[in-house]
Design a protein around this motif. Structure first.
Motif, PDB file in Angstrom:
ATOM      1  N   GLY A 136      62.489  64.185  59.643  1.00  0.00           N
ATOM      2  CA  GLY A 136      63.451  63.500  60.505  1.00  0.00           C
ATOM      3  C   GLY A 136      62.908  63.237  61.893  1.00  0.00           C
ATOM      4  O   GLY A 136      61.731  63.462  62.177  1.00  0.00           O
ATOM      5  N   ASN A 137      63.771  62.753  62.752  1.00  0.00           N
ATOM      6  CA  ASN A 137      63.410  62.452  64.137  1.00  0.00           C
ATOM      7  C   ASN A 137      63.491  63.711  64.987  1.00  0.00           C
ATOM      8  O   ASN A 137      64.302  64.584  64.704  1.00  0.00           O
ATOM      9  CB  ASN A 137      64.382  61.401  64.696  1.00  0.00           C
ATOM     10  N   PRO A 138      62.701  63.745  66.047  1.00  0.00           N
ATOM     11  CA  PRO A 138      61.804  62.694  66.518  1.00  0.00           C
ATOM     12  C   PRO A 138      60.503  62.624  65.729  1.00  0.00           C
ATOM     13  O   PRO A 138      60.108  63.583  65.079  1.00  0.00           O
ATOM     14  CB  PRO A 138      61.544  63.085  67.974  1.00  0.00           C
ATOM     15  N   CYS A 139      59.855  61.463  65.842  1.00  0.00           N
ATOM     16  CA  CYS A 139      58.538  61.242  65.265  1.00  0.00           C
ATOM     17  C   CYS A 139      57.630  60.657  66.341  1.00  0.00           C
ATOM     18  O   CYS A 139      58.085  59.900  67.189  1.00  0.00           O
ATOM     19  CB  CYS A 139      58.597  60.269  64.091  1.00  0.00           C
ATOM     20  N   ILE A 140      56.367  61.016  66.268  1.00  0.00           N
ATOM     21  CA  ILE A 140      55.364  60.494  67.201  1.00  0.00           C
ATOM     22  C   ILE A 140      54.392  59.611  66.439  1.00  0.00           C
ATOM     23  O   ILE A 140      53.961  59.963  65.335  1.00  0.00           O
ATOM     24  CB  ILE A 140      54.592  61.642  67.885  1.00  0.00           C
ATOM     25  N   PHE A 141      54.064  58.481  67.037  1.00  0.00           N
ATOM     26  CA  PHE A 141      53.073  57.570  66.463  1.00  0.00           C
ATOM     27  C   PHE A 141      51.963  57.346  67.478  1.00  0.00           C
ATOM     28  O   PHE A 141      52.236  57.030  68.641  1.00  0.00           O
ATOM     29  CB  PHE A 141      53.716  56.219  66.114  1.00  0.00           C
ATOM     30  N   GLY A 142      50.724  57.516  67.019  1.00  0.00           N
ATOM     31  CA  GLY A 142      49.589  57.221  67.867  1.00  0.00           C
ATOM     32  C   GLY A 142      49.417  55.720  68.033  1.00  0.00           C
ATOM     33  O   GLY A 142      49.952  54.927  67.243  1.00  0.00           O
ATOM     34  N   GLN A 143      48.633  55.338  69.033  1.00  0.00           N
ATOM     35  CA  GLN A 143      48.477  53.926  69.357  1.00  0.00           C
ATOM     36  C   GLN A 143      47.966  53.097  68.182  1.00  0.00           C
ATOM     37  O   GLN A 143      48.293  51.921  68.059  1.00  0.00           O
ATOM     38  CB  GLN A 143      47.537  53.775  70.553  1.00  0.00           C
ATOM     39  N   LYS A 144      47.202  53.717  67.288  1.00  0.00           N
ATOM     40  CA  LYS A 144      46.643  52.941  66.178  1.00  0.00           C
ATOM     41  C   LYS A 144      47.722  52.405  65.234  1.00  0.00           C
ATOM     42  O   LYS A 144      47.451  51.512  64.433  1.00  0.00           O
ATOM     43  CB  LYS A 144      45.618  53.763  65.408  1.00  0.00           C
ATOM     44  N   TYR A 145      48.943  52.948  65.351  1.00  0.00           N
ATOM     45  CA  TYR A 145      50.040  52.471  64.496  1.00  0.00           C
ATOM     46  C   TYR A 145      50.994  51.511  65.214  1.00  0.00           C
ATOM     47  O   TYR A 145      51.976  51.064  64.630  1.00  0.00           O
ATOM     48  CB  TYR A 145      50.822  53.657  63.921  1.00  0.00           C
ATOM     49  N   TYR A 146      50.717  51.202  66.463  1.00  0.00           N
ATOM     50  CA  TYR A 146      51.630  50.341  67.214  1.00  0.00           C
ATOM     51  C   TYR A 146      51.796  48.972  66.552  1.00  0.00           C
ATOM     52  O   TYR A 146      52.907  48.438  66.493  1.00  0.00           O
ATOM     53  CB  TYR A 146      51.155  50.169  68.661  1.00  0.00           C
ATOM     54  N   GLU A 147      50.703  48.404  66.059  1.00  0.00           N
ATOM     55  CA  GLU A 147      50.798  47.076  65.433  1.00  0.00           C
ATOM     56  C   GLU A 147      51.684  47.116  64.188  1.00  0.00           C
ATOM     57  O   GLU A 147      52.497  46.224  63.955  1.00  0.00           O
ATOM     58  CB  GLU A 147      49.416  46.525  65.088  1.00  0.00           C
ATOM     59  N   GLU A 148      51.534  48.163  63.382  1.00  0.00           N
ATOM     60  CA  GLU A 148      52.376  48.292  62.179  1.00  0.00           C
ATOM     61  C   GLU A 148      53.841  48.464  62.554  1.00  0.00           C
ATOM     62  O   GLU A 148      54.725  47.917  61.882  1.00  0.00           O
ATOM     63  CB  GLU A 148      51.902  49.465  61.311  1.00  0.00           C
ATOM     64  N   LEU A 149      54.108  49.205  63.608  1.00  0.00           N
ATOM     65  CA  LEU A 149      55.489  49.376  64.062  1.00  0.00           C
ATOM     66  C   LEU A 149      56.086  48.043  64.505  1.00  0.00           C
ATOM     67  O   LEU A 149      57.274  47.780  64.293  1.00  0.00           O
ATOM     68  CB  LEU A 149      55.549  50.374  65.225  1.00  0.00           C
ATOM     69  N   MET A 150      55.265  47.202  65.086  1.00  0.00           N
ATOM     70  CA  MET A 150      55.748  45.895  65.551  1.00  0.00           C
ATOM     71  C   MET A 150      56.065  44.948  64.393  1.00  0.00           C
ATOM     72  O   MET A 150      56.720  43.927  64.595  1.00  0.00           O
ATOM     73  CB  MET A 150      54.718  45.252  66.482  1.00  0.00           C
ATOM     74  N   GLU A 151      55.616  45.289  63.202  1.00  0.00           N
ATOM     75  CA  GLU A 151      55.840  44.416  62.047  1.00  0.00           C
ATOM     76  C   GLU A 151      57.058  44.813  61.212  1.00  0.00           C
ATOM     77  O   GLU A 151      57.458  44.091  60.299  1.00  0.00           O
ATOM     78  CB  GLU A 151      54.589  44.407  61.158  1.00  0.00           C
ATOM     79  N   ILE A 152      57.674  45.961  61.520  1.00  0.00           N
ATOM     80  CA  ILE A 152      58.861  46.405  60.772  1.00  0.00           C
ATOM     81  C   ILE A 152      60.034  45.492  61.124  1.00  0.00           C
ATOM     82  O   ILE A 152      60.147  45.016  62.253  1.00  0.00           O
ATOM     83  CB  ILE A 152      59.211  47.867  61.119  1.00  0.00           C
ATOM     84  N   SER A 153      60.913  45.265  60.163  1.00  0.00           N
ATOM     85  CA  SER A 153      62.101  44.447  60.443  1.00  0.00           C
ATOM     86  C   SER A 153      63.343  45.116  59.866  1.00  0.00           C
ATOM     87  O   SER A 153      63.259  45.992  59.009  1.00  0.00           O
ATOM     88  CB  SER A 153      61.937  43.035  59.864  1.00  0.00           C
ATOM     89  N   GLY A 154      64.494  44.683  60.362  1.00  0.00           N
ATOM     90  CA  GLY A 154      65.772  45.191  59.855  1.00  0.00           C
ATOM     91  C   GLY A 154      66.094  46.584  60.356  1.00  0.00           C
ATOM     92  O   GLY A 154      65.540  47.064  61.336  1.00  0.00           O
ATOM     93  N   ASP A 155      67.009  47.241  59.654  1.00  0.00           N
ATOM     94  CA  ASP A 155      67.479  48.561  60.079  1.00  0.00           C
ATOM     95  C   ASP A 155      66.582  49.651  59.501  1.00  0.00           C
ATOM     96  O   ASP A 155      67.033  50.551  58.803  1.00  0.00           O
ATOM     97  CB  ASP A 155      68.936  48.753  59.660  1.00  0.00           C
ATOM     98  N   LYS A 156      65.296  49.541  59.781  1.00  0.00           N
ATOM     99  CA  LYS A 156      64.322  50.510  59.293  1.00  0.00           C
ATOM    100  C   LYS A 156      63.504  51.016  60.467  1.00  0.00           C
ATOM    101  O   LYS A 156      63.120  50.250  61.347  1.00  0.00           O
ATOM    102  CB  LYS A 156      63.388  49.860  58.271  1.00  0.00           C
ATOM    103  N   GLY A 157      63.239  52.317  60.450  1.00  0.00           N
ATOM    104  CA  GLY A 157      62.406  52.911  61.487  1.00  0.00           C
ATOM    105  C   GLY A 157      60.973  53.062  60.996  1.00  0.00           C
ATOM    106  O   GLY A 157      60.502  52.304  60.147  1.00  0.00           O
ATOM    107  N   GLY A 158      60.297  54.085  61.495  1.00  0.00           N
ATOM    108  CA  GLY A 158      58.889  54.266  61.157  1.00  0.00           C
ATOM    109  C   GLY A 158      58.613  54.989  59.857  1.00  0.00           C
ATOM    110  O   GLY A 158      57.453  55.214  59.504  1.00  0.00           O
ATOM    111  N   LYS A 159      59.666  55.358  59.123  1.00  0.00           N
ATOM    112  CA  LYS A 159      59.472  56.113  57.883  1.00  0.00           C
ATOM    113  C   LYS A 159      58.573  55.385  56.883  1.00  0.00           C
ATOM    114  O   LYS A 159      57.806  55.991  56.151  1.00  0.00           O
ATOM    115  CB  LYS A 159      60.831  56.419  57.241  1.00  0.00           C
ATOM    116  N   LYS A 160      58.661  54.067  56.896  1.00  0.00           N
ATOM    117  CA  LYS A 160      57.831  53.245  56.013  1.00  0.00           C
ATOM    118  C   LYS A 160      56.341  53.498  56.280  1.00  0.00           C
ATOM    119  O   LYS A 160      55.533  53.601  55.354  1.00  0.00           O
ATOM    120  CB  LYS A 160      58.180  51.763  56.253  1.00  0.00           C
ATOM    121  N   ILE A 161      55.993  53.621  57.540  1.00  0.00           N
ATOM    122  CA  ILE A 161      54.596  53.850  57.914  1.00  0.00           C
ATOM    123  C   ILE A 161      54.182  55.280  57.577  1.00  0.00           C
ATOM    124  O   ILE A 161      53.069  55.524  57.114  1.00  0.00           O
ATOM    125  CB  ILE A 161      54.385  53.540  59.409  1.00  0.00           C
ATOM    126  N   ILE A 162      55.089  56.218  57.787  1.00  0.00           N
ATOM    127  CA  ILE A 162      54.821  57.619  57.439  1.00  0.00           C
ATOM    128  C   ILE A 162      54.538  57.750  55.947  1.00  0.00           C
ATOM    129  O   ILE A 162      53.591  58.422  55.533  1.00  0.00           O
ATOM    130  CB  ILE A 162      56.015  58.506  57.859  1.00  0.00           C
TER     131      ILE A 162
END
Length: 195
Positions: A136-162
């Motif tokens: 669960g939250n909180p979650c930390i993402f390093g800078q290398k994942y910033y681009e992937e986070l910018m590509e998520i859409s809708g009511d979804k958080g970073g779990k997809k990347i995790i």
């Protein structure tokens, strides 16, 4: 390590029936409990900053009084991903970004500190809290994942990347499941459910 703590506070609280972030617990609005804990944690983490993403004037005003930068989500109906991205765009120069929601009123400042330290020490790209196998939250993402986070859409958080990069995640096992509990419905505050 330069890290941003991004508090996401723009949700529409559909299931709650009213603006849950302003719901008072222990005499304070729910969002303020989270914000104060982030502030307390930030004081223990060198090179950390806090920002808030919201749609609510009351939160804008209070964060301003606390000298915490606020960014407005003009389309909260687009889901949590937009709030994450608005926050991320304002802290692109950081080494890592911690995202937390505003409806986990029992999250502790020490947990935020411990998670930040775990992320720095483990040298993995992400870190999350976990209880009994549940992440669960909180979650930390390093800078290398910033681009992937910018590509998520809708009511979804970073779990997809995790889920996509499980080998690159460090987990902080918390001792109190209550910290992970989010307040999606008012009955979470009834006498039988309070800590």
């Amino acid at each position: 390590m330069k890290i941003a703590f991004v508090m996401l506070a723009a949700g529409n609280s559909r299931r709650f029936g009213s603006n849950k972030l302003l719901y008072e617990i222990e005499g304070k609005p729910m969002y303020l409990l989270t914000l104060e804990k982030l502030k307390k944690a930030s004081e223990k983490i060198p090179e950390s900053e806090i920002i808030v993403v919201t749609q609510y004037e009351e939160i804008v005003k209070k964060a301003g009084e606390m000298k915490i930068p606020v960014f407005i989500n003009p389309r909260p109906e687009d889901g949590i991903s937009l709030s994450m991205q608005i926050g991320l765009m304002s802290v692109r120069d950081t080494d890592a970004c911690l995202f937390t929601v505003s409806d986990q009123p029992w999250l502790e400042a020490d947990t935020v500190v411990a998670l930040t330290e775990l992320f720095e020490n483990e040298k993995k790209g992400m870190a999350c809290i976990r209880w009994n196998g549940k992440t669960g939250n909180p979650c930390i993402f390093g800078q290398k994942y910033y681009e992937e986070l910018m590509e998520i859409s809708g009511d979804k958080g970073g779990k997809k990347i995790i889920k996509k990069h499980p080998e690159d995640v460090a987990y902080l096992q918390i001792r109190n499941a209550r910290e992970l509990q989010d307040a999606d419905e008012p009955d979470v505050f009834t006498a039988g459910n309070l800590r």
